[in-house]
Design a protein around this motif. Structure first.
Motif, PDB file in Angstrom:
ATOM      1  N   GLU A  67       0.079  84.609-153.593  1.00  0.00           N
ATOM      2  CA  GLU A  67      -0.399  84.490-152.053  1.00  0.00           C
ATOM      3  C   GLU A  67       0.182  83.061-151.533  1.00  0.00           C
ATOM      4  O   GLU A  67       1.085  83.004-150.224  1.00  0.00           O
ATOM      5  N   VAL A  68       0.483  82.151-152.244  1.00  0.00           N
ATOM      6  CA  VAL A  68       0.784  80.612-151.626  1.00  0.00           C
ATOM      7  C   VAL A  68       2.336  80.825-151.168  1.00  0.00           C
ATOM      8  O   VAL A  68       2.774  80.472-150.203  1.00  0.00           O
ATOM      9  N   ARG A  69       3.078  81.401-152.338  1.00  0.00           N
ATOM     10  CA  ARG A  69       4.391  81.493-151.890  1.00  0.00           C
ATOM     11  C   ARG A  69       4.919  82.636-150.906  1.00  0.00           C
ATOM     12  O   ARG A  69       5.728  82.134-150.031  1.00  0.00           O
ATOM     13  N   ASN A  70       4.205  83.414-150.895  1.00  0.00           N
ATOM     14  CA  ASN A  70       4.536  84.582-149.769  1.00  0.00           C
ATOM     15  C   ASN A  70       3.949  84.028-148.427  1.00  0.00           C
ATOM     16  O   ASN A  70       4.539  84.327-147.324  1.00  0.00           O
ATOM     17  N   SER A  71       2.889  83.300-148.465  1.00  0.00           N
ATOM     18  CA  SER A  71       2.507  82.684-147.166  1.00  0.00           C
ATOM     19  C   SER A  71       3.681  81.553-146.821  1.00  0.00           C
ATOM     20  O   SER A  71       3.935  81.654-145.380  1.00  0.00           O
ATOM     21  N   VAL A 130      -6.277  76.571-144.806  1.00  0.00           N
ATOM     22  CA  VAL A 130      -5.828  77.777-144.070  1.00  0.00           C
ATOM     23  C   VAL A 130      -4.514  78.086-144.547  1.00  0.00           C
ATOM     24  O   VAL A 130      -3.518  77.126-144.688  1.00  0.00           O
ATOM     25  N   ASP A 131      -4.064  79.265-145.025  1.00  0.00           N
ATOM     26  CA  ASP A 131      -2.751  79.603-145.145  1.00  0.00           C
ATOM     27  C   ASP A 131      -1.598  79.469-144.286  1.00  0.00           C
ATOM     28  O   ASP A 131      -0.620  78.558-144.568  1.00  0.00           O
ATOM     29  N   ILE A 132      -1.916  79.709-143.053  1.00  0.00           N
ATOM     30  CA  ILE A 132      -0.829  79.310-141.993  1.00  0.00           C
ATOM     31  C   ILE A 132      -1.546  78.926-140.612  1.00  0.00           C
ATOM     32  O   ILE A 132      -2.699  79.610-140.330  1.00  0.00           O
ATOM     33  N   GLU A 133      -0.984  77.807-140.075  1.00  0.00           N
ATOM     34  CA  GLU A 133      -1.605  77.588-138.842  1.00  0.00           C
ATOM     35  C   GLU A 133      -0.508  77.383-137.686  1.00  0.00           C
ATOM     36  O   GLU A 133       0.472  76.911-138.095  1.00  0.00           O
ATOM     37  N   ILE A 134      -0.734  78.249-136.599  1.00  0.00           N
ATOM     38  CA  ILE A 134       0.124  78.183-135.488  1.00  0.00           C
ATOM     39  C   ILE A 134      -0.325  77.437-134.415  1.00  0.00           C
ATOM     40  O   ILE A 134      -1.300  77.851-133.623  1.00  0.00           O
ATOM     41  N   ILE A 143      -4.083  81.894-139.878  1.00  0.00           N
ATOM     42  CA  ILE A 143      -3.759  83.285-140.610  1.00  0.00           C
ATOM     43  C   ILE A 143      -4.326  83.131-142.041  1.00  0.00           C
ATOM     44  O   ILE A 143      -3.697  82.107-142.453  1.00  0.00           O
ATOM     45  N   GLU A 144      -5.133  84.006-142.205  1.00  0.00           N
ATOM     46  CA  GLU A 144      -5.718  83.863-143.665  1.00  0.00           C
ATOM     47  C   GLU A 144      -4.939  85.042-144.356  1.00  0.00           C
ATOM     48  O   GLU A 144      -4.953  86.285-144.223  1.00  0.00           O
ATOM     49  N   VAL A 145      -4.109  84.775-145.679  1.00  0.00           N
ATOM     50  CA  VAL A 145      -3.375  85.728-146.354  1.00  0.00           C
ATOM     51  C   VAL A 145      -4.149  86.013-147.396  1.00  0.00           C
ATOM     52  O   VAL A 145      -4.486  85.257-148.196  1.00  0.00           O
ATOM     53  N   LYS A 146      -4.133  87.294-147.700  1.00  0.00           N
ATOM     54  CA  LYS A 146      -4.784  88.168-148.906  1.00  0.00           C
ATOM     55  C   LYS A 146      -3.871  89.036-149.376  1.00  0.00           C
ATOM     56  O   LYS A 146      -3.195  89.855-148.734  1.00  0.00           O
ATOM     57  N   ILE A 147      -3.384  88.835-150.843  1.00  0.00           N
ATOM     58  CA  ILE A 147      -2.982  89.909-151.445  1.00  0.00           C
ATOM     59  C   ILE A 147      -3.808  90.613-152.639  1.00  0.00           C
ATOM     60  O   ILE A 147      -4.027  91.789-152.848  1.00  0.00           O
ATOM     61  N   LEU A 178      -4.840  88.955-142.811  1.00  0.00           N
ATOM     62  CA  LEU A 178      -3.646  89.782-143.151  1.00  0.00           C
ATOM     63  C   LEU A 178      -3.993  90.278-144.877  1.00  0.00           C
ATOM     64  O   LEU A 178      -4.205  89.259-145.659  1.00  0.00           O
ATOM     65  N   THR A 179      -4.252  91.421-145.071  1.00  0.00           N
ATOM     66  CA  THR A 179      -4.729  91.901-146.245  1.00  0.00           C
ATOM     67  C   THR A 179      -3.686  93.205-146.587  1.00  0.00           C
ATOM     68  O   THR A 179      -3.156  93.815-145.575  1.00  0.00           O
ATOM     69  N   PRO A 180      -3.570  93.844-147.710  1.00  0.00           N
ATOM     70  CA  PRO A 180      -2.848  95.104-147.899  1.00  0.00           C
ATOM     71  C   PRO A 180      -3.194  96.161-147.221  1.00  0.00           C
ATOM     72  O   PRO A 180      -2.441  97.037-146.965  1.00  0.00           O
ATOM     73  N   GLN A 181      -4.740  96.290-146.982  1.00  0.00           N
ATOM     74  CA  GLN A 181      -5.195  97.365-146.216  1.00  0.00           C
ATOM     75  C   GLN A 181      -5.488  97.154-144.882  1.00  0.00           C
ATOM     76  O   GLN A 181      -5.824  98.104-144.285  1.00  0.00           O
ATOM     77  N   GLY A 182      -5.576  96.174-144.207  1.00  0.00           N
ATOM     78  CA  GLY A 182      -5.887  95.808-142.857  1.00  0.00           C
ATOM     79  C   GLY A 182      -7.204  95.878-142.651  1.00  0.00           C
ATOM     80  O   GLY A 182      -7.845  96.268-141.570  1.00  0.00           O
TER      81      GLY A 182
END
Length: 246
Positions: A67-71, A130-134, A143-147, A178-182
Motif C-alpha cells: 500500500e505504501v508504494r502504490n500510494s 494519511v496516505d495522500i493529501e491534496i 485519500i485513504e488507500v486500502k489494498i 479507495l479499496t479493491p471493492q469500492g
C-alpha cells in the motif's frame, strides 16, 4: 474501423496469388484512397503505442500489493507537476469522481495552486497518518488507500474531522476511501456522508484511462520525438493496469 479486418483479410487472400508477373498489364493505384487508409490508421496506432512495450517498470520496482508504494505512485500520478506528463488530467478525473450528484458543489479544478503529498500527517499526530493529501487553494482532499490492510477504528471519521478542520469555511473538503471493492467504510460521520467518496481501484483506473489516452493522442504528434515522454506515459498506463487487478 470495421473496414480494417476486411482489408487485411483481402490482403492475405491476394498475397497467396502473388507470383512473377506474366503480363505487362498496368496496375492503377488510387493514391487518394491509399492516403485515406494510412491517415485513418495513424490514430489507432497512436492509441496502442503505450501498450507496445511489454516491460512493466512497476513489476521491476516490486510494487506488488504494497500500500505504501502504490500510494506513492498514485500520488505521483495525481500531482499536476508530476513527471508523468499528463498535467492536471488525472487529478481532474479524480475531482470529477468526487463531484457527484450528492456533492455537486465540489470544485472541478484548482485555481492558483495544488500540492500533493504522500504519507502525510496533517495535524502532526502519527496516529492520523494519511496516505495522500491534496491541498489546493479552493479544496482539501484526503485519500485513504486500502489494498489488503484492514480499516482502523474510527479511521474515516477521524479523517473527516481533520479535513473539515484544515479546510475551514473557505474551502470545500472531501475524503476518498479507495479499496479493491469500492466499499463503504465502517466508520463514517452520519452528518457528512456526501463528503466521503468510496471508489474502487478498478473504477478509478477506468476514470483515468479515457482522458489520459485522449491527452496522449493529442500531444503525441508534438512530443513523438521525446523518448522520456513516451517512457513516462508507458509507466502511467502500466500503473492503470495494475490498479485494475487490486
Amino acid at each position: 474501423m470495421e473496414w480494417l479486418p476486411v482489408f487485411f483479410q483481402q490482403w492475405s487472400e491476394n498475397a497467396l496469388t502473388f507470383n512473377e508477373p506474366t503480363t505487362t498489364e498496368k496496375i492503377d493505384i488510387d493514391v487518394g484512397q491509399l492516403m485515406t487508409f494510412f491517415s485513418r490508421l495513424s490514430t489507432p496506432l497512436q492509441a496502442v503505442q503505450p501498450r507496445v512495450l511489454s516491460f512493466d517498470p512497476w513489476d521491476v520496482a516490486g510494487l506488488k500489493r504494497k500500500e505504501v508504494r502504490n500510494s506513492a505512485v498514485l500520488a505521483w500520478l495525481l500531482d499536476p507537476q508530476g513527471s508523468h506528463g499528463f498535467g492536471t488530467v488525472p487529478l481532474y478525473a479524480l475531482l470529477a469522481s468526487i463531484r457527484t450528484a450528492e456533492n455537486q458543489t465540489f470544485p472541478a479544478a484548482f485555481t492558483r495552486f495544488c500540492r500533493v503529498r504522500v504519507e502525510s500527517n496533517p495535524n502532526g499526530d502519527s496516529k492520523n497518518r494519511v496516505d495522500i493529501e491534496i491541498d489546493a487553494d479552493n479544496f482539501f482532499v484526503l485519500i485513504e488507500v486500502k489494498i489488503d490492510a484492514f480499516e482502523q477504528k474510527e479511521q474515516i471519521e477521524r479523517y473527516c474531522l481533520e479535513a473539515e478542520k484544515r479546510a475551514t469555511k473557505k474551502r470545500r473538503w472531501g475524503v476518498v476511501f479507495l479499496t479493491p471493492q469500492g466499499r463503504q467504510p465502517k466508520s463514517m460521520r452520519a452528518d457528512n456522508p456526501h463528503c466521503v467518496s468510496c471508489l474502487s481501484w478498478s473504477d478509478l483506473a477506468t476514470r483515468f484511462e479515457e482522458p489520459m489516452r485522449a491527452d496522449f493522442r493529442k500531444t503525441g504528434a508534438v512530443h513523438d520525438s521525446a523518448s522520456m515522454r513516451q517512457m513516462a506515459a508507458h509507466s502511467a498506463f502500466c500503473f492503470l493496469e495494475r490498479m485494475r487487478n487490486f
